[in-house]
Design a protein around this motif. Structure first.
Motif, short mmCIF file in Angstrom:
data_model
loop_
_atom_site.label_atom_id
_atom_site.label_comp_id
_atom_site.label_asym_id
_atom_site.label_seq_id
_atom_site.Cartn_x
_atom_site.Cartn_y
_atom_site.Cartn_z
N GLN A 100 0.83 -1.21 0.00
CA GLN A 100 0.00 0.00 0.00
C GLN A 100 0.86 1.26 0.00
OE1 GLN A 100 -2.58 -0.49 3.41
NE2 GLN A 100 -4.13 -1.58 2.24
N LEU A 101 1.95 1.24 0.76
CA LEU A 101 2.82 2.41 0.84
C LEU A 101 3.46 2.70 -0.50
CD1 LEU A 101 4.15 4.55 2.67
CD2 LEU A 101 5.93 2.87 3.19
N TYR A 102 3.94 1.67 -1.20
CA TYR A 102 4.60 1.89 -2.48
C TYR A 102 3.60 2.10 -3.61
CZ TYR A 102 9.40 1.17 -1.01
OH TYR A 102 10.65 1.33 -0.44
N THR A 103 2.37 1.63 -3.44
CA THR A 103 1.36 1.85 -4.47
C THR A 103 0.77 3.26 -4.38
OG1 THR A 103 0.75 -0.49 -4.44
CG2 THR A 103 -0.83 1.04 -5.42
N ASN A 104 0.49 3.72 -3.17
CA ASN A 104 -0.18 5.01 -2.98
C ASN A 104 0.69 6.08 -2.34
OD1 ASN A 104 -2.74 3.92 -3.85
ND2 ASN A 104 -2.86 2.88 -1.87
N TYR A 105 1.90 5.71 -1.93
CA TYR A 105 2.80 6.61 -1.19
C TYR A 105 2.22 7.02 0.15
CZ TYR A 105 6.03 7.01 -5.12
OH TYR A 105 6.95 6.74 -6.11
N ASN A 106 1.14 6.37 0.54
CA ASN A 106 0.53 6.56 1.85
C ASN A 106 -0.06 5.23 2.30
OD1 ASN A 106 0.32 9.74 2.41
ND2 ASN A 106 -0.13 9.38 0.24
N ALA A 107 0.07 4.94 3.58
CA ALA A 107 -0.53 3.72 4.13
C ALA A 107 -1.19 4.09 5.45
CB ALA A 107 0.51 2.62 4.32
N PHE A 108 -2.40 3.60 5.66
CA PHE A 108 -3.16 3.89 6.88
C PHE A 108 -3.44 2.59 7.63
CE2 PHE A 108 -4.30 7.13 3.74
CZ PHE A 108 -4.01 8.30 4.44
N ILE A 109 -3.18 2.61 8.93
CA ILE A 109 -3.45 1.46 9.79
C ILE A 109 -4.31 1.93 10.95
CG2 ILE A 109 -2.48 -0.38 11.21
CD1 ILE A 109 -0.14 1.35 8.85
N TYR A 110 -5.39 1.22 11.21
CA TYR A 110 -6.26 1.58 12.32
C TYR A 110 -6.00 0.64 13.50
CZ TYR A 110 -10.41 2.34 15.17
OH TYR A 110 -11.24 2.62 16.21
N PRO A 111 -5.44 1.16 14.60
CA PRO A 111 -5.26 0.35 15.81
C PRO A 111 -6.54 0.34 16.64
CG PRO A 111 -4.16 2.46 16.08
CD PRO A 111 -4.85 2.49 14.74
N MET A 112 -7.24 -0.76 16.64
CA MET A 112 -8.51 -0.84 17.35
C MET A 112 -8.25 -1.11 18.83
SD MET A 112 -11.71 -3.27 16.36
CE MET A 112 -11.46 -2.74 14.67
N TYR A 113 -9.00 -0.44 19.72
CA TYR A 113 -8.77 -0.59 21.15
C TYR A 113 -10.07 -0.51 21.93
CZ TYR A 113 -9.22 4.52 21.10
OH TYR A 113 -9.68 5.81 20.91
N SER A 165 -5.37 11.40 15.08
CA SER A 165 -4.42 10.92 16.09
C SER A 165 -4.62 9.44 16.40
CB SER A 165 -4.57 11.74 17.38
OG SER A 165 -5.89 11.65 17.88
N ASP A 166 -5.75 8.85 16.00
CA ASP A 166 -6.01 7.44 16.23
C ASP A 166 -5.64 6.57 15.05
OD1 ASP A 166 -6.97 7.87 18.77
OD2 ASP A 166 -9.09 7.90 18.19
N VAL A 167 -5.10 7.15 13.99
CA VAL A 167 -4.75 6.40 12.78
C VAL A 167 -3.25 6.46 12.57
CG1 VAL A 167 -5.07 6.25 10.28
CG2 VAL A 167 -6.99 6.89 11.74
N ILE A 168 -2.64 5.32 12.36
CA ILE A 168 -1.22 5.27 12.02
C ILE A 168 -1.09 5.61 10.53
CG2 ILE A 168 0.83 3.79 11.89
CD1 ILE A 168 -0.47 2.07 14.11
N HIS A 169 -0.32 6.64 10.24
CA HIS A 169 -0.18 7.13 8.86
C HIS A 169 1.29 7.04 8.46
CE1 HIS A 169 -0.82 10.65 5.80
NE2 HIS A 169 -0.55 9.49 5.22
N LEU A 170 1.58 6.18 7.49
CA LEU A 170 2.93 6.05 6.94
C LEU A 170 2.98 6.77 5.61
CD1 LEU A 170 3.39 2.26 7.71
CD2 LEU A 170 4.63 4.10 8.84
N ARG A 171 4.08 7.49 5.37
CA ARG A 171 4.18 8.27 4.14
C ARG A 171 5.51 7.98 3.44
NH1 ARG A 171 1.86 13.35 7.48
NH2 ARG A 171 3.30 12.49 8.99
N LYS A 172 5.47 8.03 2.12
CA LYS A 172 6.67 7.88 1.31
C LYS A 172 6.85 9.14 0.48
CE LYS A 172 8.71 4.92 -2.29
NZ LYS A 172 10.07 5.01 -1.70
N ARG A 173 8.08 9.61 0.41
CA ARG A 173 8.40 10.85 -0.31
C ARG A 173 7.51 11.99 0.16
NH1 ARG A 173 9.76 8.58 -6.47
NH2 ARG A 173 11.40 7.17 -5.77
N PHE A 174 7.52 12.20 1.44
CA PHE A 174 6.74 13.25 2.08
C PHE A 174 7.44 14.58 1.82
CE2 PHE A 174 5.31 15.06 6.41
CZ PHE A 174 4.22 15.66 5.83
#
Length: 410
Positions: A100-113, A165-174
């Motif tokens: 997902q990160l290399y396809t969209n240059y962004n990846a989102f992960i939801y940590p459920m709690y 703030s509840d979503v893990i956001h990974l970015r490529k070439r930010f």
């Protein structure tokens, strides 16, 4: 249980408006198309990166004020040991994030709690799952207090609004965009890569056509009389029958026809040009030919690790820690580290030589030695051990003088 049922309706009662950023762009982002990802070379590059990163071992650890680390007994470690969610193993989870990160240059992960309260009424988060998200449209909004939220629309048309703030956001070439990876519009900027891929595709198509031409058209049958269409078909059929029946290799023909032999000589692209085009693509992803083929040396893997993999390892640890833990929890040393036990670039021999040299001197603790090997810390692993074959330099002269005089040095 579906993710839709778990997070549906969160934050739906707030009044939202689009968030405003300094770059002036509207914070609405649609995911990029699949243009460059149709290339087999691109897919191989991303696959080798995703495969290597899938070897990572995420751990929740705590570092004390003295710098000593210990693994924490927590729900996070329980999840990351085998399955972050009910649909994926840890390896699947990490591999999907990389794609997902290399396809969209962004990846989102939801940590459920879930919020839990202890006997004293203190509330804490207990994490019950980590879910990679693949939205088609992402919109950033804010409420009346200017708190930032992320509204995600998925392929089936459903929408969810979550606190950013509840979503893990990974970015490529930010770079150009204030909040999204990729270009100024929050999408992958693949213009330069597409040019190389288009040239490479043109070359491959040319090779395909050249090979087919060289194997198909071998000659021209010249008919020396005026024939209508039906007569031409009959004459061609007669010629083909002569070819099929010519066991001696000699084709009998009458005076009406001449056979002109063609000697196809297709012009093929030289090897250097083909390698240049391929390297233009794979270097864009920080991958070399030896890494793609799996025939690499320690030095080649070291370069691949330091250039391509290590930034991802660091980014994962920081992004997960920032979202999962509160500022107070971070302050007291909690963090998530992605240990690279199975992807260290040094050979086993090189690691053991390093441990022998530094370990015999008592420089490293047991946990530091484990870290060199890529393993997480163990309980009581903060002690230092050293070899008895070494002596304090201040005692060397006294020791030698004592031996010379036959006296023992106390």
């Amino acid at each position: 249980m579906l993710l839709q049922n778990l997070i549906n309706g969160k934050e739906s009662s707030r009044q939202m408006q689009q968030a405003k950023f300094l770059d002036g762009y509207s914070p609405i982002f649609s995911q990029f198309g699949q243009n460059v990802y149709a290339s087999d070379v691109v897919q191989m590059c991303i696959d080798v990166i995703a495969t290597e990163c899938s070897k990572l071992k995420p751990k929740h650890i705590r570092t004390d004020p003295n710098g000593m680390q210990a693994t924490v007994k927590s729900g996070i470690n329980r999840l990351f040991k085998f399955a972050p969610n009910e649909l994926m193993t840890t390896r699947d989870f990490i591999e999907k994030i990389i794609w997902q990160l290399y396809t969209n240059y962004n990846a989102f992960i939801y940590p459920m709690y879930e919020i839990k309260s202890d006997s004293n009424g203190k509330k804490t988060k207990e994490y019950i799952g980590f879910y990679p998200l693949d939205p088609t449209v992402v919109t950033f909004v804010q409420d009346e207090t200017n708190k930032l939220f992320i509204e995600m629309q998925f392929a089936n048309g459903t929408k969810f609004t979550l606190a950013y703030s509840d979503v893990i956001h990974l970015r490529k070439r930010f770079s150009s965009n204030d909040i999204m990876g990729g270009g100024v519009d929050g999408q992958p900027d693949n213009a330069a890569l597409l040019k190389a891929l288009q040239i490479n595709d043109t070359v491959l198509q040319g090779l395909d056509k050249a090979i087919k031409t060289s194997l198909s058209v071998r000659g021209i049958l010249k008919i020396n009389t005026m024939l209508d269409d039906d007569s031409q078909k009959a004459e061609r059929a007669k010629f083909e029958e002569a070819i099929n029946s010519g066991s001696s290799g000699i084709i009998p023909m009458d005076l009406k026809g001449d056979y002109v032999d063609l000697k196809p000589n297709p012009k093929l692209i030289d090897r250097e040009t083909l390698e240049f085009l391929q390297n233009k693509v794979i270097h864009n992803y920080g991958v070399s030919v030896p890494i793609l083929s799996g025939d690499f040396s320690d030095e080649q893997y070291q370069a691949f690790y330091e250039k391509t993999l290590e930034p991802l390892v660091i980014s994962f640890g920081q992004a997960f820690s920032k979202t999962v833990f509160s500022p107070r929890e971070l302050e007291v040393g909690n963090e998530i580290v992605f240990y690279q036990k199975d992807m260290m670039y040094l050979s086993t021999t090189a690691k053991l030589n390093l441990l022998k040299t530094a370990g015999e001197q008592g420089i490293l603790t047991d946990n530091q030695k484990l870290a060199i090997l890529g393993y997480p810390p163990i309980p009581d692993g903060d002690k230092r051990t050293m070899s008895l074959n070494y002596i304090d330099v201040d005692l060397v002269n006294a020791y030698q003088m004592g031996k010379k005089g036959g006296n023992q040095v106390e």
